[in-house]
Motif scaffolding. Structure first.
Motif, PDB file in Angstrom:
ATOM      1  N   ASN A 101       0.818  -1.225   0.000  1.00 44.68           N
ATOM      2  CA  ASN A 101       0.000   0.000   0.000  1.00 44.68           C
ATOM      3  C   ASN A 101       0.846   1.265   0.000  1.00 44.68           C
ATOM      4  OD1 ASN A 101      -2.475   1.353  -0.015  1.00 44.68           O
ATOM      5  ND2 ASN A 101      -2.540   1.510   2.223  1.00 44.68           N
ATOM      6  N   MET A 102       1.915   1.263  -0.801  1.00 42.42           N
ATOM      7  CA  MET A 102       2.796   2.428  -0.867  1.00 42.42           C
ATOM      8  C   MET A 102       2.354   3.350  -2.002  1.00 42.42           C
ATOM      9  SD  MET A 102       6.509   0.619  -0.186  1.00 42.42           S
ATOM     10  CE  MET A 102       6.170  -0.755  -1.301  1.00 42.42           C
ATOM     11  N   PRO A 103       2.352   4.666  -1.762  1.00 41.33           N
ATOM     12  CA  PRO A 103       1.907   5.601  -2.802  1.00 41.33           C
ATOM     13  C   PRO A 103       2.944   5.722  -3.912  1.00 41.33           C
ATOM     14  CG  PRO A 103       2.775   6.822  -0.945  1.00 41.33           C
ATOM     15  CD  PRO A 103       2.757   5.372  -0.535  1.00 41.33           C
ATOM     16  N   PRO A 146      -3.900  12.915  -3.638  1.00 45.29           N
ATOM     17  CA  PRO A 146      -3.982  11.641  -2.912  1.00 45.29           C
ATOM     18  C   PRO A 146      -2.670  11.241  -2.228  1.00 45.29           C
ATOM     19  CG  PRO A 146      -5.093  11.441  -5.020  1.00 45.29           C
ATOM     20  CD  PRO A 146      -4.404  12.771  -5.026  1.00 45.29           C
ATOM     21  N   ILE A 147      -1.539  11.511  -2.868  1.00 45.40           N
ATOM     22  CA  ILE A 147      -0.258  11.160  -2.252  1.00 45.40           C
ATOM     23  C   ILE A 147       0.011  12.045  -1.034  1.00 45.40           C
ATOM     24  CG2 ILE A 147       2.251  11.085  -2.560  1.00 45.40           C
ATOM     25  CD1 ILE A 147       1.782  10.275  -5.459  1.00 45.40           C
ATOM     26  N   ARG A 187       7.883   7.909   6.722  1.00 45.25           N
ATOM     27  CA  ARG A 187       7.489   6.885   7.693  1.00 45.25           C
ATOM     28  C   ARG A 187       5.991   6.609   7.658  1.00 45.25           C
ATOM     29  NH1 ARG A 187      11.319   8.953  12.722  1.00 45.25           N
ATOM     30  NH2 ARG A 187      13.095   7.599  12.255  1.00 45.25           N
ATOM     31  N   THR A 188       5.218   7.614   7.260  1.00 42.21           N
ATOM     32  CA  THR A 188       3.771   7.444   7.196  1.00 42.21           C
ATOM     33  C   THR A 188       3.345   6.754   5.902  1.00 42.21           C
ATOM     34  OG1 THR A 188       3.442   9.423   8.549  1.00 42.21           O
ATOM     35  CG2 THR A 188       1.556   8.658   7.277  1.00 42.21           C
ATOM     36  N   GLY A 189       3.849   7.235   4.786  1.00 41.64           N
ATOM     37  CA  GLY A 189       3.440   6.698   3.498  1.00 41.64           C
ATOM     38  C   GLY A 189       4.130   5.410   3.098  1.00 41.64           C
ATOM     39  N   PHE A 190       5.334   5.185   3.632  1.00 37.95           N
ATOM     40  CA  PHE A 190       6.129   4.015   3.252  1.00 37.95           C
ATOM     41  C   PHE A 190       6.519   3.220   4.500  1.00 37.95           C
ATOM     42  CE2 PHE A 190       6.598   7.356   0.156  1.00 37.95           C
ATOM     43  CZ  PHE A 190       6.472   6.726  -1.074  1.00 37.95           C
TER      44      PHE A 190
END
Length: 232
Positions: free
Chosen positions: A30-32, A77-78, A113-116
């Motif tokens: 679920n990585m942007p 969205p990212i 850290r949040t997105g990945f």
């Protein structure tokens, strides 16, 4: 019409921008990511030099950032995925920190850290890792091959924030990205201080979730706060 990619390009190279992005595939982890990495990088570069809007919406992106067309679609969205915008497009405190010289690196590290998060589960210093190590992590998480263009897109999106996060203070960032002790304990503490209603010997249990870190100073700070605010 999308630009043709060089089929011989190495995995991990910054992909060329597509004028008309295709819908993202469902990828484990679920990585942007965006197929228009250059456009997204340009949007992030404009955050520190532009006003902070009440709502970061399409009109703001198109008019103030002057980023339009199909390649602009993934930007909002990212930014939501990495914690810079709330679900309704309101800029968060991390967006504001990224606008400052002193807070930019820490905000970028928070975004990573949040997105990945899955990458940081494998390497807590991923923001300092080189391209090959990040790509290895992406391959491990997604199950894709190194030659899959999606691996390059994910790395390119990660790298947009990584360039800013290199100088972050890891200790401060670890504290900033974890729930504060007061956030975790205040509701229970308030109930515990309220006068009992017809019952004696009521006890409360506080479950404290500690951040994963090897830095003892972070734990010292947390337990010092517990002592000063809860144990009276």
């Amino acid at each position: 019409m999308a630009e043709k990619e060089n089929s011989n390009s190495a995995a991990g190279a910054t992909p060329k921008d597509d004028k008309k992005p295709t819908p993202n595939r469902e990828i484990p982890g679920n990585m942007p990511y965006t197929t228009s990495v250059g456009v997204f990088k340009r949007a992030v570069q404009k955050i520190p030099v532009s006003e902070r809007p009440p709502k970061f919406n399409k009109d703001f992106l198109n008019t103030v950032f002057e980023i339009t067309g199909g390649s602009s679609i993934p930007v909002i969205p990212i930014l939501k995925k990495v914690g810079f915008l709330t679900s309704d497009g309101t800029p968060t405190s991390y967006y504001s920190e990224f606008q400052t010289d002193g807070g930019r690196a820490s905000a970028a590290l928070y975004a990573l850290r949040t997105g990945f998060a899955e990458i940081f589960k494998r390497n807590q210093y991923a923001h300092k890792a080189d391209r090959d190590k990040i790509i290895d992590a992406i391959v491990s998480i997604t199950g894709l091959t190194r030659s899959d263009k999606i691996v390059g897109y994910i790395y390119g999106t990660f790298n947009v924030f990584q360039e800013y996060a290199q100088g972050a203070d890891d200790n401060k960032s670890a504290l900033a990205s974890s729930p504060s002790v007061s956030d975790l304990a205040t509701p229970t503490a308030e109930r515990a201080s309220a006068p009992p209603i017809g019952l004696n010997g009521i006890s409360y249990q506080i479950n404290l979730v500690l951040p994963a870190t090897t830095n003892i100073e972070i734990y010292n700070t947390i337990f010092r706060s517990i002592r000063e605010n809860l144990i009276q």
